[in-house]
Design an enzyme around this catalytic site. Structure first.
Site, PDB file in Angstrom:
ATOM      1  CB  ALA A  30     -71.371 115.324 -74.911  1.00 19.53           C
ATOM      2  CG  ASP A 144     -62.548 120.526 -78.406  1.00 22.63           C
ATOM      3  OD1 ASP A 144     -62.018 121.700 -78.065  1.00 22.63           O
ATOM      4  OD2 ASP A 144     -62.843 120.049 -77.769  1.00 22.63           O
TER       5      ASP A 144
END
Length: 652
Positions: A30, A144
């Site tokens: 992103a 993550d």
């Protein structure tokens, strides 16, 4: 020289609400922008998913998973977690809006600090684990954890960002392309080998993060992401003391526990890991905690020059990359070109064939290809990869949505129901097999749907003994609340007088039930009723103290007739209402027996009468009488009269 890259989103208003003002960061999944929320008039962080994550045929599944993970992340309210405000889709843009944290991330801190003091590194990871623990308790895995996703706010507090994004992406890509997206330096071995992760995968990443904060370098390095990922699967994380010699063994043991390759050997979630880190932190002295490792070889301070030409590296230390699932198995990596494999015998030559036999060979080869193709197709669809599918994630979905998702994946849903105190009614609690497991097509996936908290009817307990009431509550699984003792003149001691909630009320099974239990009559001190009239004393003892009064009578010179002069128990003694008390009321002075004094000498008779307790009056029978003998007395001999009664003697 200054260069500017034009971003088409700059200046655009997303969803008619979020005005994109500045590009903050970009990653493998992103791009993050600083935006202004026109509706609430505040700055927010706008995270826009990369288009390649939404390309058909999986865009619908990605969007659905992305929406679920965003909702789960939005439920987190921990102060160490960057809040998720909103999620949506505007034309071709999938986005998240989050709390805007004005500050650096840990990657930027490491860029100009190289390493952190040992105590600061431990405290930073403690904050990260505390935030992860709040997510793990709600069944949410980050997947993550890395320096880029740990923001340092203006007050210096670490804040964890990006909950749910990596998990949503990986669930789609791993089930369709056989790959996972993640930051290779922090991926757990089980995620690389099997594409499966849980809370222990976050613990592994936190251990790698701590290693990097202390030593200034990542534990596994290589020229390619595949090499680094393979090391995670096959090699233990090296002891940090092998890089920084002065580090104590407690730090080596801590890193080894957090980054064990076998997930079962790690702390089971971030909460357990946090306790381990805090325990280790407490074992170290201040000089050691204040010490920091020298910057690793080749590290140089970051010098910022806004006019310098930007150089884009192929992969930064925290970049997201795509990796094939199954690196822990001895098979060629996904995407390996079979033509690049070495020839077994490069000198071999194909024998010459006669033209006559060429047709036979061609026919034989075609038949063989058909047989092999048909057999391969049968194998692929029956027992090979085509016979299996990946179980989708349905936890936190409604029952209808979950069964639709399972059927859409080619599986058969089976629904069970269970009570749950935390999960709302109608929402899926768990699934067996679990999400991301590989199962045969049409396999049964059993989902457990919450019936909400178990409800229990409060039983009738008033009038029962306390022990019996408590046993009844235990039998029904209702916890005992507060037990209050209350005095009562009418309810026997130990008997339940009232309960809350009331009998017959339907409550959650974990609702405490409070009891009010009779402690019997109230304790008192017996009052002093001496010198009171009989009527007043009885009224006081019966009306105000509820005592059982017994009235005795006796003669005494200490009290007038009708006055209380004694009591038992005595005034001031301890007792209880409804106890018994005896009062003694005076019937007047004691009685004396009148003697016959006639014929006695006057002086002797007077002395004898006074000694008997009588008052004496003398009268002469004749005016000329001298004190001779008693000729008459006013009281009849043998009668009893009160002491002090006057007796009149007549003498001649």
């Amino acid at each position: 020289m200054s260069s500017t890259l034009t971003d088409p989103l700059l200046g655009r208003v997303i969803d008619g609400r979020y005005e994109v003002r500045e590009r903050i960061a970009a990653g493998g999944m992103a791009t993050v922008y600083l935006a202004f929320d026109r509706r609430l008039e505040r700055d927010i962080a706008l995270k826009v998913m990369h288009r390649h994550l939404e390309v058909d045929p999986n865009s619908r599944e990605f969007v659905a998973r992305f929406r679920r993970e965003a909702k789960a992340a939005a439920r987190l309210t921990h102060p160490g977690v960057v809040r998720v405000y909103d999620q949506g889709i505007d034309q071709d843009i999938s986005y998240l809006t989050m709390e805007y944290v004005d500050g650096e991330n840990l990657r930027e801190v490491l860029a100009h600090e190289a390493t952190l003091p040992l105590g600061v590194a431990l405290s930073t990871v403690e904050h990260v684990l505390d935030a992860l623990g709040s997510a793990h308790r709600q069944g949410l895995v980050h997947q993550d954890v890395k320096p880029e996703n740990v923001l340092i706010d203006s007050e210096g507090r670490p804040r964890v960002a990006d909950f749910g994004l990596a998990r949503a992406v990986t669930e789609v890509t791993s089930s369709t392309s056989g790959t996972i997206l993640g930051t290779v330096a922090y991926l757990g071995p089980e995620l690389i080998s099997n594409g499966v992760s849980d809370a222990r995968t976050d613990v592994y990443a936190a251990g790698v993060l701590l290693y990097e904060l202390i030593t200034g370098r990542q534990p596994h390095t290589g020229t390619t992401a595949i090499q680094v990922a393979t090391k995670h699967v096959h090699d233990d994380v090296p002891a940090p003391s092998s890089v920084v010699a002065w580090l104590p063994t407690e730090i080596d043991d801590l890193i080894a526990a957090l980054t064990a390759r076998d997930p079962d050997q790690r702390p089971q979630d971030a909460g357990a890991a946090l306790q381990l880190v805090r325990r280790t932190h407490g074992l170290l002295d201040e000089p050691t905690l204040d010490r920091r490792a020298d910057p690793p070889s080749g590290a140089t301070p970051v010098v910022r020059d806004d006019d310098a030409t930007a150089v884009l590296t192929t992969a930064s230390p925290g970049s997201t990359v795509a990796l094939p699932i199954g690196l822990g198995h001895p098979f060629p990596a996904v995407g390996t070109d079979l033509a690049a494999l070495p020839d077994d015998d490069p000198e071999a030559r194909e024998p010459k064939r006669t033209e006559r036999r060429a047709g036979w060979w061609i026919a034989a080869v075609m038949v063989a290809l058909l047989v092999l193709g048909g057999g391969g197709l049968w194998w692929y669809n029956s027992i090979g990869p085509g016979a299996y599918t990946t179980v989708p994630s349905v936890v936190s979905e409604t029952e209808d949505d979950a069964t639709a998702i399972i059927r859409g994946a080619g599986l058969t849903p089976s629904v069970e129901h269970a009570f749950d105190d935390d999960v709302p009614e109608g929402i899926v609690i768990s699934a067996t097999p679990a999400a991301q497991e590989r199962v045969l097509n049409n396999a049964i996936v059993t989902i457990t749907v919450s019936d909400g908290p178990r409800m229990t009817t409060v039983p009738k307990l008033v009038g029962e003994q306390q022990d019996d009431a408590e046993a009844r509550l235990e039998e029904l699984g209702l916890p005992l609340g507060e037990v209050e003792g209350k005095s009562s003149d009418t309810v026997p001691e130990g008997e339940v007088m009232s309960i809350s909630p009331a009998a017959g009320e339907s409550v959650r099974h974990d609702t405490p039930v409070d009891l009010v239990v009779s402690s019997g009559p109230a304790p008192i001190e017996f009052p002093d009723v001496a010198d009171m009239t009989e009527a007043d004393a009885v009224a006081l003892l019966e009306d105000e103290y509820a005592l059982d009064v017994t009235v005795d009578h006796a003669r005494t010179e200490d009290a007038d007739k009708g006055i209380v002069f004694a009591q038992s128990p005595a005034a001031g003694d301890a007792g209880h209402r409804l106890d018994s008390i005896t009062i003694t009321v005076s019937d007047g002075p004691p009685l004396v027996t009148v003697d016959d004094y006639v014929g006695m000498e006057v002086d002797a008779a007077e002395s004898a009468a006074r000694a008997a307790g009588l008052d004496v009056q003398l009268y002469a029978f004749w005016p000329w009488s001298s004190k001779g003998s008693i000729v008459d007395q006013s009281l009849i001999p043998g009668n009893q009269v009160e002491r002090g009664t006057t007796i009149t003697f007549k003498y001649n």
